[in-house]
Design a protein around this motif. Sequence first.
Motif, PDB file in Angstrom:
ATOM      1  N   VAL A  82     -31.934  15.348 -16.029  1.00 61.55           N
ATOM      2  CA  VAL A  82     -30.671  15.897 -16.599  1.00 61.55           C
ATOM      3  C   VAL A  82     -29.350  15.216 -16.097  1.00 61.55           C
ATOM      4  CG1 VAL A  82     -31.473  18.101 -17.482  1.00 61.55           C
ATOM      5  CG2 VAL A  82     -30.581  17.941 -15.417  1.00 61.55           C
ATOM      6  N   ARG A  83     -29.645  14.543 -14.957  1.00 61.33           N
ATOM      7  CA  ARG A  83     -28.203  14.013 -14.471  1.00 61.33           C
ATOM      8  C   ARG A  83     -27.885  12.821 -15.434  1.00 61.33           C
ATOM      9  NH1 ARG A  83     -30.335  12.276  -9.300  1.00 61.33           N
ATOM     10  NH2 ARG A  83     -29.486  14.264  -8.560  1.00 61.33           N
ATOM     11  N   THR A  84     -26.298  12.654 -15.670  1.00 58.23           N
ATOM     12  CA  THR A  84     -25.810  12.056 -16.504  1.00 58.23           C
ATOM     13  C   THR A  84     -26.241  10.542 -16.213  1.00 58.23           C
ATOM     14  OG1 THR A  84     -23.867  13.504 -16.837  1.00 58.23           O
ATOM     15  CG2 THR A  84     -23.623  11.269 -17.252  1.00 58.23           C
ATOM     16  N   GLY A  85     -26.539   9.791 -17.240  1.00 59.84           N
ATOM     17  CA  GLY A  85     -26.977   8.463 -17.189  1.00 59.84           C
ATOM     18  C   GLY A  85     -28.409   8.177 -16.808  1.00 59.84           C
ATOM     19  N   ARG A  86     -29.211   9.475 -16.168  1.00 59.05           N
ATOM     20  CA  ARG A  86     -30.821   8.934 -15.784  1.00 59.05           C
ATOM     21  C   ARG A  86     -31.491   9.520 -17.086  1.00 59.05           C
ATOM     22  NH1 ARG A  86     -31.361   9.201 -10.504  1.00 59.05           N
ATOM     23  NH2 ARG A  86     -33.541   8.973 -10.869  1.00 59.05           N
ATOM     24  N   ARG A  87     -31.119  10.423 -17.771  1.00 63.52           N
ATOM     25  CA  ARG A  87     -32.035  10.768 -18.989  1.00 63.52           C
ATOM     26  C   ARG A  87     -31.618   9.710 -20.280  1.00 63.52           C
ATOM     27  NH1 ARG A  87     -29.057  12.925 -22.823  1.00 63.52           N
ATOM     28  NH2 ARG A  87     -27.330  14.330 -22.574  1.00 63.52           N
ATOM     29  N   ALA A 130     -26.975  21.020 -33.052  1.00 63.93           N
ATOM     30  CA  ALA A 130     -27.999  20.272 -31.668  1.00 63.93           C
ATOM     31  C   ALA A 130     -26.848  19.541 -30.822  1.00 63.93           C
ATOM     32  CB  ALA A 130     -28.895  19.175 -32.378  1.00 63.93           C
ATOM     33  N   ILE A 131     -25.800  18.868 -31.493  1.00 68.04           N
ATOM     34  CA  ILE A 131     -24.785  18.183 -30.404  1.00 68.04           C
ATOM     35  C   ILE A 131     -24.000  19.172 -29.810  1.00 68.04           C
ATOM     36  CG2 ILE A 131     -22.627  16.879 -30.579  1.00 68.04           C
ATOM     37  CD1 ILE A 131     -23.652  15.616 -33.134  1.00 68.04           C
ATOM     38  N   ARG A 132     -23.818  20.089 -30.244  1.00 69.29           N
ATOM     39  CA  ARG A 132     -22.840  21.161 -29.508  1.00 69.29           C
ATOM     40  C   ARG A 132     -23.917  21.995 -28.355  1.00 69.29           C
ATOM     41  NH1 ARG A 132     -19.271  25.004 -33.404  1.00 69.29           N
ATOM     42  NH2 ARG A 132     -18.029  24.948 -31.549  1.00 69.29           N
ATOM     43  N   SER A 133     -25.175  22.123 -28.674  1.00 67.08           N
ATOM     44  CA  SER A 133     -25.945  22.579 -27.592  1.00 67.08           C
ATOM     45  C   SER A 133     -26.386  21.471 -26.575  1.00 67.08           C
ATOM     46  CB  SER A 133     -27.316  23.212 -28.461  1.00 67.08           C
ATOM     47  OG  SER A 133     -28.142  22.245 -28.887  1.00 67.08           O
ATOM     48  N   ASP A 277     -16.931  16.303 -25.081  1.00 67.07           N
ATOM     49  CA  ASP A 277     -16.973  16.472 -23.649  1.00 67.07           C
ATOM     50  C   ASP A 277     -18.340  15.983 -23.207  1.00 67.07           C
ATOM     51  OD1 ASP A 277     -14.743  17.971 -23.424  1.00 67.07           O
ATOM     52  OD2 ASP A 277     -15.544  19.695 -23.620  1.00 67.07           O
ATOM     53  N   ASN A 278     -19.177  15.098 -23.934  1.00 69.36           N
ATOM     54  CA  ASN A 278     -20.543  14.565 -23.517  1.00 69.36           C
ATOM     55  C   ASN A 278     -19.953  13.278 -22.470  1.00 69.36           C
ATOM     56  OD1 ASN A 278     -22.798  13.021 -23.380  1.00 69.36           O
ATOM     57  ND2 ASN A 278     -23.560  13.891 -25.100  1.00 69.36           N
ATOM     58  N   PRO A 279     -20.735  13.392 -21.309  1.00 66.41           N
ATOM     59  CA  PRO A 279     -20.241  12.607 -20.327  1.00 66.41           C
ATOM     60  C   PRO A 279     -21.125  11.373 -20.143  1.00 66.41           C
ATOM     61  CG  PRO A 279     -21.589  14.301 -19.332  1.00 66.41           C
ATOM     62  CD  PRO A 279     -21.327  14.701 -20.703  1.00 66.41           C
ATOM     63  N   HIS A 280     -22.399  11.262 -21.048  1.00 62.19           N
ATOM     64  CA  HIS A 280     -23.435  10.186 -20.885  1.00 62.19           C
ATOM     65  C   HIS A 280     -22.747   8.975 -21.042  1.00 62.19           C
ATOM     66  CE1 HIS A 280     -27.063   8.390 -21.120  1.00 62.19           C
ATOM     67  NE2 HIS A 280     -28.028   9.516 -21.179  1.00 62.19           N
ATOM     68  N   PRO A 281     -22.793   8.208 -19.981  1.00 59.33           N
ATOM     69  CA  PRO A 281     -22.458   6.693 -20.057  1.00 59.33           C
ATOM     70  C   PRO A 281     -23.046   5.697 -21.270  1.00 59.33           C
ATOM     71  CG  PRO A 281     -23.874   6.995 -18.195  1.00 59.33           C
ATOM     72  CD  PRO A 281     -23.866   8.266 -18.817  1.00 59.33           C
ATOM     73  N   ALA A 282     -24.244   6.007 -21.623  1.00 62.93           N
ATOM     74  CA  ALA A 282     -24.705   5.250 -22.492  1.00 62.93           C
ATOM     75  C   ALA A 282     -23.957   5.617 -23.993  1.00 62.93           C
ATOM     76  CB  ALA A 282     -26.346   5.300 -22.856  1.00 62.93           C
ATOM     77  N   LEU A 283     -23.768   6.744 -23.983  1.00 64.13           N
ATOM     78  CA  LEU A 283     -22.856   7.025 -25.337  1.00 64.13           C
ATOM     79  C   LEU A 283     -21.710   6.346 -25.531  1.00 64.13           C
ATOM     80  CD1 LEU A 283     -22.626   8.725 -27.801  1.00 64.13           C
ATOM     81  CD2 LEU A 283     -21.264  10.590 -26.356  1.00 64.13           C
ATOM     82  N   THR A 284     -20.933   6.009 -24.568  1.00 66.36           N
ATOM     83  CA  THR A 284     -19.640   5.082 -24.446  1.00 66.36           C
ATOM     84  C   THR A 284     -20.386   3.533 -24.899  1.00 66.36           C
ATOM     85  OG1 THR A 284     -18.539   6.306 -22.742  1.00 66.36           O
ATOM     86  CG2 THR A 284     -17.754   4.293 -23.054  1.00 66.36           C
ATOM     87  N   THR A 285     -21.107   3.407 -24.211  1.00 66.35           N
ATOM     88  CA  THR A 285     -21.777   2.004 -24.581  1.00 66.35           C
ATOM     89  C   THR A 285     -22.250   1.884 -26.146  1.00 66.35           C
ATOM     90  OG1 THR A 285     -22.737   1.993 -22.410  1.00 66.35           O
ATOM     91  CG2 THR A 285     -23.601   0.299 -24.089  1.00 66.35           C
ATOM     92  N   LEU A 286     -22.946   2.908 -26.465  1.00 65.67           N
ATOM     93  CA  LEU A 286     -23.163   2.851 -28.057  1.00 65.67           C
ATOM     94  C   LEU A 286     -21.925   2.706 -28.914  1.00 65.67           C
ATOM     95  CD1 LEU A 286     -25.105   3.276 -30.539  1.00 65.67           C
ATOM     96  CD2 LEU A 286     -24.998   5.903 -30.261  1.00 65.67           C
ATOM     97  N   ARG A 287     -20.733   3.851 -28.490  1.00 66.41           N
ATOM     98  CA  ARG A 287     -19.641   3.488 -29.437  1.00 66.41           C
ATOM     99  C   ARG A 287     -18.930   2.176 -29.323  1.00 66.41           C
ATOM    100  NH1 ARG A 287     -17.139   8.727 -26.476  1.00 66.41           N
ATOM    101  NH2 ARG A 287     -15.218   7.518 -27.351  1.00 66.41           N
ATOM    102  N   SER A 288     -19.088   1.646 -28.235  1.00 62.16           N
ATOM    103  CA  SER A 288     -18.349   0.210 -27.922  1.00 62.16           C
ATOM    104  C   SER A 288     -19.016  -0.754 -28.892  1.00 62.16           C
ATOM    105  CB  SER A 288     -18.280  -0.417 -26.414  1.00 62.16           C
ATOM    106  OG  SER A 288     -17.302   0.774 -25.743  1.00 62.16           O
ATOM    107  N   HIS A 289     -20.417  -0.742 -28.809  1.00 60.06           N
ATOM    108  CA  HIS A 289     -21.276  -1.480 -29.496  1.00 60.06           C
ATOM    109  C   HIS A 289     -21.053  -1.338 -31.099  1.00 60.06           C
ATOM    110  CE1 HIS A 289     -24.799  -3.683 -30.911  1.00 60.06           C
ATOM    111  NE2 HIS A 289     -24.918  -2.679 -31.701  1.00 60.06           N
ATOM    112  N   LEU A 290     -21.045  -0.348 -31.644  1.00 63.28           N
ATOM    113  CA  LEU A 290     -20.658  -0.028 -33.073  1.00 63.28           C
ATOM    114  C   LEU A 290     -19.323  -0.560 -33.406  1.00 63.28           C
ATOM    115  CD1 LEU A 290     -22.453   3.576 -33.324  1.00 63.28           C
ATOM    116  CD2 LEU A 290     -23.275   1.509 -34.272  1.00 63.28           C
TER     117      LEU A 290
END
Length: 311
Positions: A82-87, A130-133, A277-290
């Motif tokens: 569950v650690r940010t960036g590891r899952r 699902a996003i909020r949870s 408030d989602n801190p997952h670094p890959a989410l930022t990568t996805l948004r930048s890609h899109l």
Amino acid sequence: MDLEAVRTFVAVAEAGQFRKAAVDLSITQQAVSKRIAALERDLGVRLFTRTPRGAEPTIDGQAFLPHARELLRVAERAVASVRTGRRPLRVDVINSRGAASGLMRGFHQAHPEVDLNVVMLFDVDTAVAAIRSGTIDASFRAVAAPGRPLPEDIESVRVLDEPLQLLTGPAHALASARSVTLAQLAGHRIWMPGIVPGTEWAAYYDDLVAEFGLTIEATGPNFGSDALLDTIADTPALATFMSEQTRLVWPADHGLRRIPVTDPTPVYPHSLLWHRDNPHPALTTLRSHLATTAAGHDATGTWVPSWVMPR
């Protein structure tokens, strides 16, 4: 069982001394003794025998040691899951054949290092919940349908305006057309059994019908895209709308036609939704890609419902 006490037990067993274990753990020797004593009370056995050189595990301590190490390994794996960036980044694409699935395939090709879990949720309310949870990190949706604004903690960005096309069989009256206008479609039967009341795509097609006087029928059970294609191929009186990037394969003898729709071109607006408030670094990568791959929105000659968010 106190994991810190277990960690201390393993440290003493490996160091052979309470004093050296205290140094390794950056705690006092008194704290080491207290943790070991508490663990021995919990287990009901002595774990160490004092020797002139330090401490040696008892028979019970030797038996407990491999299990203690495994407990610590399990704990580390649990935290890492569950650690940010590891899952894995978990993204809802609604269905496997649509544009959102194609966007995620493009993202995976561009960023193979990002571990992904792709899921398919049916309606926007389920996706937002699902996003909020935290069950998922993001979802592709058309936002926001009339009377259903997004919660304040949900962010969105428009990523793709996907043109609709008319799909006909070879005997349909419009089958030979290079393009058709929305006005030309008035009076033709457009069959779309996949429209479900209350969904964002139902709201989209309701507005399309109201604005351009079209006839869209959602009658009959939805047996999936293969059955839809079979019916369209064999029924000259029926056509259907198909999004431009929907990936479908049909038999060659179906003779189906994809025909561009113009004046204006109805486009389906895909947006990416995520929790602010989602801190997952890959989410930022996805948004930048899109952001780098998305085409322009609200282009001249296109139509979307008035409720679609421009951002």
